[in-house]
Design a protein around this motif. Structure first.
Motif, PDB file in Angstrom:
ATOM      1  N   PRO A   1       7.369  -1.381  -7.711  1.00  0.00           N
ATOM      2  CA  PRO A   1       6.256  -0.921  -6.903  1.00  0.00           C
ATOM      3  C   PRO A   1       6.403   0.426  -6.333  1.00  0.00           C
ATOM      4  CG  PRO A   1       7.539  -2.667  -5.711  1.00  0.00           C
ATOM      5  CD  PRO A   1       8.197  -2.429  -7.317  1.00  0.00           C
ATOM      6  N   ALA A   2       5.807   1.347  -5.781  1.00  0.00           N
ATOM      7  CA  ALA A   2       6.052   2.721  -5.219  1.00  0.00           C
ATOM      8  C   ALA A   2       6.587   2.372  -3.837  1.00  0.00           C
ATOM      9  CB  ALA A   2       4.759   3.478  -5.222  1.00  0.00           C
ATOM     10  N   LEU A   3       6.580   1.260  -3.125  1.00  0.00           N
ATOM     11  CA  LEU A   3       6.884   1.120  -2.013  1.00  0.00           C
ATOM     12  C   LEU A   3       8.016   0.047  -1.849  1.00  0.00           C
ATOM     13  CD1 LEU A   3       3.872   0.690   0.411  1.00  0.00           C
ATOM     14  CD2 LEU A   3       5.524   2.519   0.593  1.00  0.00           C
ATOM     15  N   ASP A   4       8.506  -0.157  -0.705  1.00  0.00           N
ATOM     16  CA  ASP A   4       9.500  -1.624  -0.670  1.00  0.00           C
ATOM     17  C   ASP A   4       8.765  -2.504  -0.823  1.00  0.00           C
ATOM     18  OD1 ASP A   4      11.038  -3.360   0.369  1.00  0.00           O
ATOM     19  OD2 ASP A   4      11.430  -2.380   2.253  1.00  0.00           O
TER      20      ASP A   4
ATOM     21  N   PHE B   1      -3.157   2.154  -4.992  1.00  0.00           N
ATOM     22  CA  PHE B   1      -2.316   1.136  -3.773  1.00  0.00           C
ATOM     23  C   PHE B   1      -1.754  -0.048  -4.785  1.00  0.00           C
ATOM     24  CE2 PHE B   1      -6.002   3.401  -2.079  1.00  0.00           C
ATOM     25  CZ  PHE B   1      -5.569   3.867  -0.897  1.00  0.00           C
ATOM     26  N   ASP B   2      -0.470  -0.184  -4.278  1.00  0.00           N
ATOM     27  CA  ASP B   2      -0.004  -1.294  -4.968  1.00  0.00           C
ATOM     28  C   ASP B   2       0.056  -2.876  -4.537  1.00  0.00           C
ATOM     29  OD1 ASP B   2       1.019   0.398  -6.975  1.00  0.00           O
ATOM     30  OD2 ASP B   2       3.152   0.414  -6.349  1.00  0.00           O
ATOM     31  N   TYR B   3      -0.167  -3.793  -5.592  1.00  0.00           N
ATOM     32  CA  TYR B   3      -0.348  -5.119  -4.695  1.00  0.00           C
ATOM     33  C   TYR B   3       0.500  -5.954  -5.825  1.00  0.00           C
ATOM     34  CZ  TYR B   3      -3.991  -3.522  -1.911  1.00  0.00           C
ATOM     35  OH  TYR B   3      -4.896  -2.834  -0.826  1.00  0.00           O
ATOM     36  N   ARG B   4       0.626  -7.247  -5.428  1.00  0.00           N
ATOM     37  CA  ARG B   4       1.414  -8.339  -5.979  1.00  0.00           C
ATOM     38  C   ARG B   4       0.534  -9.598  -6.575  1.00  0.00           C
ATOM     39  NH1 ARG B   4       6.128  -9.392  -2.352  1.00  0.00           N
ATOM     40  NH2 ARG B   4       4.302  -9.832  -0.926  1.00  0.00           N
ATOM     41  N   ALA B   5       0.920  -9.942  -7.656  1.00  0.00           N
ATOM     42  CA  ALA B   5       0.168 -10.927  -8.267  1.00  0.00           C
ATOM     43  C   ALA B   5       1.056 -12.068  -8.795  1.00  0.00           C
ATOM     44  CB  ALA B   5      -0.912 -10.494  -9.294  1.00  0.00           C
TER      45      ALA B   5
ATOM     46  N   THR C   1       8.895 -15.194 -10.266  1.00  0.00           N
ATOM     47  CA  THR C   1       8.370 -13.919 -11.106  1.00  0.00           C
ATOM     48  C   THR C   1       7.094 -13.634 -10.350  1.00  0.00           C
ATOM     49  OG1 THR C   1       8.954 -15.378 -12.935  1.00  0.00           O
ATOM     50  CG2 THR C   1       7.553 -13.470 -13.357  1.00  0.00           C
ATOM     51  N   VAL C   2       7.045 -12.099 -10.236  1.00  0.00           N
ATOM     52  CA  VAL C   2       5.780 -11.530  -9.564  1.00  0.00           C
ATOM     53  C   VAL C   2       5.531 -10.366 -10.608  1.00  0.00           C
ATOM     54  CG1 VAL C   2       6.400 -12.015  -7.309  1.00  0.00           C
ATOM     55  CG2 VAL C   2       7.375  -9.906  -8.315  1.00  0.00           C
ATOM     56  N   PHE C   3       4.180  -9.956 -10.364  1.00  0.00           N
ATOM     57  CA  PHE C   3       3.588  -8.821 -11.228  1.00  0.00           C
ATOM     58  C   PHE C   3       3.251  -7.706 -10.201  1.00  0.00           C
ATOM     59  CE2 PHE C   3       3.653 -12.718 -13.659  1.00  0.00           C
ATOM     60  CZ  PHE C   3       4.115 -12.409 -14.931  1.00  0.00           C
TER      61      PHE C   3
ATOM     62  N   MET D   1       0.825  -1.168   0.104  1.00  0.00           N
ATOM     63  CA  MET D   1       0.096  -0.078   0.065  1.00  0.00           C
ATOM     64  C   MET D   1       0.845   1.131   0.014  1.00  0.00           C
ATOM     65  SD  MET D   1      -3.311  -0.125   2.307  1.00  0.00           S
ATOM     66  CE  MET D   1      -2.594  -0.825   3.752  1.00  0.00           C
ATOM     67  N   ARG D   2       0.401   2.276  -0.817  1.00  0.00           N
ATOM     68  CA  ARG D   2       0.944   3.532  -0.733  1.00  0.00           C
ATOM     69  C   ARG D   2       0.247   4.698  -0.582  1.00  0.00           C
ATOM     70  NH1 ARG D   2       1.750   7.082  -4.482  1.00  0.00           N
ATOM     71  NH2 ARG D   2       3.524   8.405  -4.528  1.00  0.00           N
ATOM     72  N   LEU D   3       0.334   5.572   0.403  1.00  0.00           N
ATOM     73  CA  LEU D   3      -0.281   6.830   0.605  1.00  0.00           C
ATOM     74  C   LEU D   3       0.611   7.931  -0.015  1.00  0.00           C
ATOM     75  CD1 LEU D   3      -1.548   6.239   3.953  1.00  0.00           C
ATOM     76  CD2 LEU D   3      -2.678   5.864   1.903  1.00  0.00           C
ATOM     77  N   LEU D   4      -0.213   8.695  -0.376  1.00  0.00           N
ATOM     78  CA  LEU D   4       0.316   9.900  -0.848  1.00  0.00           C
ATOM     79  C   LEU D   4       0.821  10.991   0.150  1.00  0.00           C
ATOM     80  CD1 LEU D   4       0.018  10.778  -4.021  1.00  0.00           C
ATOM     81  CD2 LEU D   4      -1.197  12.973  -2.837  1.00  0.00           C
TER      82      LEU D   4
END
Ligand code: ADP
Ligand code: ZN
Ligand code: ZN
Length: 722
Positions: free
Chosen positions: A89-92, A55-59, A39-41, A1-4
């Motif tokens: 991703p925008a976060l770690d 918000f960033d997630y992994r698939a 491999t992740v997306f 998750m990423r917040l502004l």
């Protein structure tokens, strides 16, 4: 998750980041490796939460942009829409959670839909997720629709497994009339349009605009395109739906017309949505929310009664479906037709400047003249119960000729306020700065009702302040008019159509059916009767209390009054000769009434636009309205005052502030509703991009500020009412 970042750390740079996130990427980016070597997306997802963020997630598998996914959010699960597949991703990446489920029961939302939603989010200053998710049918955005055994396969599969309902169409079509020369010119021009062009179809009431729409739609269908047909309200215009079914589905085949409006059950809404998205439905007839329907082959948009304020959503995302229709048509490079007998001054101005092509239908299509308009100057007349002797005489004559008459009064209930003659007590709502309205009879007996908050009370036997028993209803609404008409014309069959008499499902249709069947002589109604209806035997329209609308605070009041009176006047004499409209007024010399006398919309528009230009009002300026709500008016005003100071305190964030006008915060006219106090601040600029840039920076700060002052707020772009 990423917040502004919060406003304190906001810089021009982070603003650009926010904007770039909204841009849509169509193809999944190259795979990347996560820490364990799999491999992740990465997916960037829009969620319906009140945060200006994605918000960033992994698939574990590639997921196309536009797909819906179920993701964890805090302790909840939410449905979201994938708007980008970033390379990083925008976060770690260790802080990023996995997607729960990829929903593939519908195709991914197409890229033009994503562009439309992104534009709406940017333009109306809302988080992308708060635009996208509410635009979906409820079944496609509820996590519960996909959880548990009973939901196996999701709502779309369940819908497909159920037997398809019998479709009503096709209906026998009356043979279509031959178009007159004005109609032909407009229909040909629209049908011949290549690429994007906006057409304003200005046609007086009864001039046969529907025929032009139908021809344009037929041409688009014949080319294999889908057609989006927007109307202000569907339930009030069953005739239109019937003609579309009869005339268009003959061409495109049964089941090819879908209807979409807020009155549909979830299942029906989903059905309509999937059938247009799959391309099975070729025509979508809908109210404002249909502007967000995915239509892969969309080739023509029609906006009927384009001036109608119902196209403006009044809560949540406060969008104008008319404006979005023009944007969507431009984005897709297709024609859009805006039709009206009284176009909005915005659209008329576009036509005057050549941005829109304009076609005029100046005559009624049938052999009947436009109704004669008569102004009755009520200043020196002996009025009885709001009726002038002229109007009473005219009603009597129509009754004798066996024609129907309509009394139009835009106020429901019996009387707008109850008053004590001896001490001056008036019936106020205890929760609002408004009167309670006296309602008569029916199942619930006489009662007082607040039209702002719904508060209800018994009618007091005596004045609560002085005990005097002589309480008098002041002014009049539809019920009182109905009562008086019954006294004047005891033989006449009278019907009343307003929000009260049509509360039950199907009752409006039943009442209108009675009118059409000739079982009604006198009809009393609010604006509900003004729209669309083609009454065969209606000869006379009487307008009561128009002046109240003329002197409303809003600068658009005259425009709205003109449109409403032209529209209601248009109900008279559509099929009978000698149609007449009687407007009772204390101010016959007002330009609005003078223009009505001559059915002179262009004259009215010229006057109205000149007036707006002189004082710098829309369409010569652009506006936004910040409204704050709180239990304490002082808190609402303090919030707005602080919001007004932000550009001075953080000039680096507001590079366009010099061309923006911020007015003083003021309480709303009805300041308290349901014990909540409301105030507003008007923002204005002659430069739309500058205003947009200002609002974008401003809205990023307002959330924190509102929390600090403990107020609720709303930022509305292009407000219709101020
Ligand atoms: P508008 O929407 O412009 O107010 P409508 O489309 O409802 O007008 O048309 C008014 C009436 O005129 C309808 O009954 C329609 O069937 C009829 N009509 C339309 N075009 C023609 C035509 N070319 N010839 C005869 N009647 C027509
Ligand atoms: Zn009293
Ligand atoms: Zn109230």
């Amino acid at each position: 998750m990423r917040l502004l970042p919060t406003f304190a750390t906001l810089s021009k740079n982070s603003l650009e980041v926010l904007m770039s996130e909204i841009s849509v990427v169509d193809t999944p980016s190259s795979d990347s490796l996560n820490l364990r070597g799999q491999t992740v997306f990465w997916l960037r997802v829009a969620l319906d939460v009140p945060l200006q963020a994605l918000f960033d997630y992994r698939a574990a598998v590639p997921v196309p942009v536009g797909s819906r996914v179920i993701v964890p959010f805090g302790r909840r699960k939410l449905v979201g829409v994938v708007v980008a597949v970033p390379a990083e991703p925008a976060l770690d990446s260790r802080q990023i959670k996995d997607v729960d489920q990829v929903l593939d029961d519908t195709p991914p939302m197409p890229s033009d839909w994503l562009r439309l939603a992104s534009f709406a989010a940017k333009y109306y200053q809302r988080p992308l997720g708060e635009v996208m998710l509410p635009a979906l049918p409820p079944s496609l955005r509820k996590v519960t629709a996909y959880q548990g055994k009973r939901s196996a396969g999701g709502p779309v599969q369940r819908m497909d497994r159920r037997k398809a309902k019998n479709t009503l169409e096709p209906v026998n079509a009356d043979s279509p009339p031959e178009l007159n020369s004005e109609q032909l010119a407009a229909a040909h021009a629209i049908a011949a349009t290549q690429g994007h062009k906006a057409t304003l179809l200005y046609g007086v009431t009864g001039s046969g605009k529907t025929e032009v729409y139908l021809h344009a739609a037929q041409a688009a269908l014949a080319r294999g395109h889908q057609v989006l047909f927007l109307v202000p309200e569907i339930n009030l215009t069953p005739q239109l739906e019937a003609s579309l079914r009869a005339r268009l589905t003959g061409l495109a085949g049964p089941g090819t017309l879908a209807v979409m409006h807020s009155g549909l059950a979830d299942g029906e809404r989903l059905q309509a949505w999937t059938s247009v998205q799959r391309g099975k439905a070729r025509i979508l007839l809908g109210t404002r929310l249909a502007i967000f329907a995915p239509m892969p082959d969309l080739g023509l948009i029609i906006v009927d009664e384009e001036h109608d304020t119902s196209y403006k959503q009044q809560d949540g995302l406060r969008y104008s479906a008319r404006d979005l229709a023009v944007w969507r048509a431009r984005d897709r490079n297709i024609p859009v037709v805006l039709g009206s007998a009284t176009p909005s001054l915005e659209s008329w101005n576009h036509a005057e400047r050549g941005h829109y092509q304009r076609y005029t239908l100046a005559r009624r299509a049938r052999e009947v003249e436009l109704p004669k308009v008569r102004l009755v100057d009520t200043r020196r007349l002996a009025m009885k119960e709001g009726f002038s002797p002229h109007l009473v005489t005219a009603l009597g004559e129509r009754l004798e000729r066996g024609e129907q008459s309509l009394i139009f009064i835009n106020r429901r209930g019996y009387a707008p306020v109850l008053n004590c003659a001896s001490c001056g007590w008036v019936s106020n709502c205890p929760r609002c700065t408004a009167y309670t309205v006296l309602h008569r009879g029916g199942a619930r007996h006489n009662h007082l009702q607040c039209h702002h908050c719904g508060y209800q009370a018994r009618v007091p036997r005596a004045c609560p302040d002085c005990g005097d028993q002589d309480l008098k209803p002041m002014g009049r609404g539809t019920q009182r008019v109905e009562e008086h008409l019954a006294e004047l014309f005891p033989e006449a069959r009278i019907a009343r159509i307003d929000a009260d008499s049509t509360r039950l499902k199907g009752s409006a249709a039943a009442l209108f059916a009675k009118v059409h069947a000739g079982e009604v002589d006198l009809l009393v109604g609010t604006q509900m009767v003004a729209k669309g209806h083609d009454f065969a035997n209606l000869g006379l329209v009487g307008v009561l209390n128009a002046d109240a609308m003329l002197f409303a605070q809003d600068f658009r009041a005259p425009e709205r009054l003109f449109a409403q009176l032209m529209q209601v006047a248009g109900r008279a004499g559509r099929h009978v000769t000698g149609g007449e409209v009687i407007i009772q007024t204390d101010y016959p010399e007002q330009p609005v009434y003078q223009a009505l006398l001559k059915h002179d919309y262009p004259g009215f528009a010229e006057y109205g636009l000149a007036e707006r230009e002189a004082v710098g009002l829309p369409p010569y300026a652009f506006q936004a309205l910040l409204t704050a709500e709180s239990r304490e008016l002082s808190a609402a005003l303090a919030f707005l005052t602080q919001a007004r100071l932000l550009p001075t305190q953080h000039p680096q964030c507001f590079p366009t502030a010099s061309v923006i006008t911020l007015y003083d915060p003021v309480p709303l006219r009805v300041v308290r509703v349901a014990n909540i106090e409301r105030a507003q601040l008007l923002v204005e600029s002659a430069n739309r991009p500058a205003l947009q840039a200002f609002l974008t920076a401003w809205s990023l700060a307002l959330g924190d500020l509102a929390r600090e002052f403990r107020v609720r707020y709303n930022l509305e772009v292009d407000p219709l009412e101020i």
